[in-house]
Enzyme design. Structure first.
Site, PDB file in Angstrom:
ATOM      1  N   LYS A  37       0.530  -1.223   0.074  1.00  0.00           N
ATOM      2  CA  LYS A  37      -0.078   0.016   0.338  1.00  0.00           C
ATOM      3  C   LYS A  37       1.040   1.077  -0.109  1.00  0.00           C
ATOM      4  O   LYS A  37       2.165   1.501   0.036  1.00  0.00           O
ATOM      5  CB  LYS A  37      -1.394  -0.092   0.788  1.00  0.00           C
ATOM      6  CG  LYS A  37      -0.034  -0.161   2.516  1.00  0.00           C
ATOM      7  CD  LYS A  37      -1.333  -0.522   3.825  1.00  0.00           C
ATOM      8  CE  LYS A  37      -0.481  -0.301   5.196  1.00  0.00           C
ATOM      9  NZ  LYS A  37      -1.507  -0.386   6.173  1.00  0.00           N
ATOM     10  N   ARG A 135     -10.598   0.408  15.045  1.00  0.00           N
ATOM     11  CA  ARG A 135     -10.352   0.379  13.422  1.00  0.00           C
ATOM     12  C   ARG A 135     -10.836   0.422  12.394  1.00  0.00           C
ATOM     13  O   ARG A 135     -10.444  -0.199  11.594  1.00  0.00           O
ATOM     14  CB  ARG A 135      -9.007   1.145  13.647  1.00  0.00           C
ATOM     15  CG  ARG A 135      -8.972   1.936  12.264  1.00  0.00           C
ATOM     16  CD  ARG A 135      -7.038   1.918  12.164  1.00  0.00           C
ATOM     17  NE  ARG A 135      -6.695   0.703  10.818  1.00  0.00           N
ATOM     18  CZ  ARG A 135      -5.748   0.205  11.089  1.00  0.00           C
ATOM     19  NH1 ARG A 135      -4.415   0.964  11.213  1.00  0.00           N
ATOM     20  NH2 ARG A 135      -5.527  -0.705   9.686  1.00  0.00           N
ATOM     21  N   HIS A 167      -7.187  -6.888  12.191  1.00  0.00           N
ATOM     22  CA  HIS A 167      -5.796  -6.689  12.817  1.00  0.00           C
ATOM     23  C   HIS A 167      -5.392  -6.374  14.036  1.00  0.00           C
ATOM     24  O   HIS A 167      -6.288  -5.691  14.963  1.00  0.00           O
ATOM     25  CB  HIS A 167      -5.836  -5.225  11.581  1.00  0.00           C
ATOM     26  CG  HIS A 167      -4.103  -4.464  11.471  1.00  0.00           C
ATOM     27  ND1 HIS A 167      -3.443  -5.282  11.128  1.00  0.00           N
ATOM     28  CD2 HIS A 167      -4.239  -3.469  12.073  1.00  0.00           C
ATOM     29  CE1 HIS A 167      -2.314  -4.223  10.534  1.00  0.00           C
ATOM     30  NE2 HIS A 167      -3.055  -3.140  11.330  1.00  0.00           N
ATOM     31  N   ARG A 223       0.875 -10.531   7.419  1.00  0.00           N
ATOM     32  CA  ARG A 223       0.637  -9.958   6.559  1.00  0.00           C
ATOM     33  C   ARG A 223       1.635  -8.770   6.700  1.00  0.00           C
ATOM     34  O   ARG A 223       1.462  -7.316   6.928  1.00  0.00           O
ATOM     35  CB  ARG A 223      -0.468  -9.317   6.690  1.00  0.00           C
ATOM     36  CG  ARG A 223      -1.712 -10.122   5.650  1.00  0.00           C
ATOM     37  CD  ARG A 223      -3.633  -8.662   5.801  1.00  0.00           C
ATOM     38  NE  ARG A 223      -3.141  -7.966   6.921  1.00  0.00           N
ATOM     39  CZ  ARG A 223      -3.946  -8.427   8.491  1.00  0.00           C
ATOM     40  NH1 ARG A 223      -4.358  -9.858   8.116  1.00  0.00           N
ATOM     41  NH2 ARG A 223      -3.633  -7.823   9.588  1.00  0.00           N
ATOM     42  N   TYR A 266      15.612  30.086   7.300  1.00  0.00           N
ATOM     43  CA  TYR A 266      14.742  30.579   7.721  1.00  0.00           C
ATOM     44  C   TYR A 266      15.016  31.016   9.250  1.00  0.00           C
ATOM     45  O   TYR A 266      14.596  30.048  10.435  1.00  0.00           O
ATOM     46  CB  TYR A 266      13.318  30.306   6.817  1.00  0.00           C
ATOM     47  CG  TYR A 266      12.652  30.188   5.837  1.00  0.00           C
ATOM     48  CD1 TYR A 266      12.608  31.620   5.394  1.00  0.00           C
ATOM     49  CD2 TYR A 266      12.637  29.245   5.484  1.00  0.00           C
ATOM     50  CE1 TYR A 266      12.348  31.351   4.262  1.00  0.00           C
ATOM     51  CE2 TYR A 266      11.819  28.878   3.768  1.00  0.00           C
ATOM     52  CZ  TYR A 266      11.749  30.367   3.339  1.00  0.00           C
ATOM     53  OH  TYR A 266      12.019  30.311   1.683  1.00  0.00           O
ATOM     54  N   CYS A 313      13.385  23.429   4.555  1.00  0.00           N
ATOM     55  CA  CYS A 313      12.846  24.371   4.469  1.00  0.00           C
ATOM     56  C   CYS A 313      11.834  23.446   2.733  1.00  0.00           C
ATOM     57  O   CYS A 313      12.021  22.448   2.946  1.00  0.00           O
ATOM     58  CB  CYS A 313      13.299  25.649   2.880  1.00  0.00           C
ATOM     59  SG  CYS A 313      14.763  26.565   4.062  1.00  0.00           S
ATOM     60  N   ASP A 315      12.104  22.864  -0.246  1.00  0.00           N
ATOM     61  CA  ASP A 315      12.928  22.559  -0.856  1.00  0.00           C
ATOM     62  C   ASP A 315      14.207  22.013  -1.006  1.00  0.00           C
ATOM     63  O   ASP A 315      15.006  21.891  -2.093  1.00  0.00           O
ATOM     64  CB  ASP A 315      12.690  23.181  -2.221  1.00  0.00           C
ATOM     65  CG  ASP A 315      11.636  24.270  -2.634  1.00  0.00           C
ATOM     66  OD1 ASP A 315      10.162  23.050  -3.166  1.00  0.00           O
ATOM     67  OD2 ASP A 315      11.676  25.230  -2.532  1.00  0.00           O
TER      68      ASP A 315
END
Ligand SMILES: *Cc1c(COP(=O)(O)O)cnc(C)c1O
Length: 375
Positions: A37, A135, A167, A223, A266, A313, A315
């Site tokens: 997944k 869940r 699960h 799994r 920053y 930052c 990038d």
């Protein structure tokens, strides 16, 4: 590897095969469903699926139908289970491409059955019990009704009960008492279904941690997800020889000479202690380097570890090179298997208060995946 993009995640398929083999042995007579997944936990679902199948996994697991259909579109024909779909999901697409579906609630089961009837087909379903995670899945009080509805679907030919599953909740430590309680409740749910007439369904409960540390949870099928990629979520539970498949790398884009007292990035949350050289590394939080990694997490350049200097930052981030003789184009390894001295993800997740799963799965699209060890 001079043709390799400047910022890339190197993924060792040899490591995936090794980890799959190890999980297979841990699973005993149970088969292995490789969980791919979220694009194979950020590693690339299709190459990982192929590597796991080559190493003896016999099933694949995805959250959504769309993820399962992407495996089919790549020509992968192995059994696939998709377990997280809501009302109106592409049941017909799944049924047409032989994707097994999970159902933990009678309303969804009815939708699946109608979709199958509409196509004159039989949908393969895995009935999911909530044995305590809270869940999703069928509350145990409603389990008899779900089993009954599925058996009616078998009788009218629209459904085939291919699996019974649940699960674990304390999945990061399967030896937790709550897991043992879930194990008992799962056995009860299976026994109930079999007495009610369910035949030949595969029983599955264990994730990675349970596969490696709780053999009683392995049943017919396990799994594993994170362990395929060679990672534990945080601290290892066993001494299993897992090999991390991914290393995240980038090349220094620029080096800048600065005086002592220079604020960096920053907010100037880092200040140089002396005259030094700053390196700009072109990976940021858009690429999955957590913003919280600034001033906390080590990376490796030219054989030396440096903590990220100042804020990460979108990038890029900055390293204070000090005396390290690195220059533009030199490689920075953010994390990897640790064999050359580079940091491992285990060293990242502690200061970041997260798990390895979250870091690898968020590596962004801009980061090219480069595969090694194909067969
Ligand atoms: C993600 C997932 C797994 C794999 O869990 P790991 O802890 O990564 O091994 C197994 N089963 C289900 C239902 C999952 O959602």
């Amino acid at each position: 590897m001079s043709d390799v993009p400047a910022a890339h995640a190197r993924v060792s398929l040899r490591a995936v095969r090794h980890n799959t083999g190890l999980l297979r042995r841990a699973a005993g007579r149970a088969e292995v469903m490789a969980v791919v997944k979220a694009d194979g936990y950020g590693h690339g679902a299709v190459p990982v699926a192929r590597a796991a199948l080559a190493a003896g996994a016999t099933w694949l697991g995805t959250a959504t139908v769309a993820e399962a259909l992407r495996l089919r579109a790549a020509g992968i024909g192995a059994p696939v289970l998709s377990w997280l779909n809501g009302p109106g999901a592409d049941w017909a697409g799944a049924i047409a491409r032989d994707v097994d579906l999970s159902a933990g609630d009678p309303a969804l089961l009815a939708e699946i059955s109608r979709a199958a009837a509409g196509h004159g087909a039989t949908a393969r379903v895995h009935l999911k019990a909530d044995t305590g995670l809270g869940r999703g899945g069928c509350p145990l009080a409603e389990w008899p009704a779900l089993v009954d509805a599925a058996l009616k679907g078998e009788a009218d030919g629209t459904l085939r009960i291919a699996g019974l599953w649940s699960h674990l909740g304390s999945a990061d430590d399967p030896r937790d008492r709550r897991c043992l309680t879930q194990l008992d409740l799962f056995r009860d749910a299976v026994r109930f279904a079999e007495r009610a007439g369910v035949r030949g369904a595969v029983r599955h409960l264990a994730n990675s941690a349970a596969t490696l540390a709780l053999p009683d949870a392995c049943f017919d099928l396990v799994r594993p997800g994170i362990a395929l990629y060679g990672l534990w979520p945080a601290d290892p539970l066993t001494d299993a020889d897992l090999r991390p498949a991914m290393s995240l790398r980038a090349r220094i884009a620029q080096v800048e000479r600065v005086p002592a007292g220079q604020g960096v990035s920053y907010g100037h949350t880092y200040r140089t202690a002396r005259r030094t050289r700053l390196a700009v590394v072109p990976l940021g939080y858009a690429d999955g380097v957590p913003r919280a990694a600034g001033n906390r997490v080590p990376v490796w350049v030219s054989g030396v570890r440096h903590r990220i200097a100042g804020r990460v930052c979108m990038d890029q981030f900055v390293l204070d090179l000090g005396d390290t003789p690195a220059g533009p184009g030199d490689e920075v390894v953010l994390f990897g298997p640790g064999l050359d001295g580079e940091p491992t993800l285990a060293e990242w997740v502690r200061p970041l208060d997260t798990i390895a799963n979250e870091v690898v799965v968020r590596i962004g699209e801009r980061v090219t995946r480069v595969y090694t060890g194909q067969v």
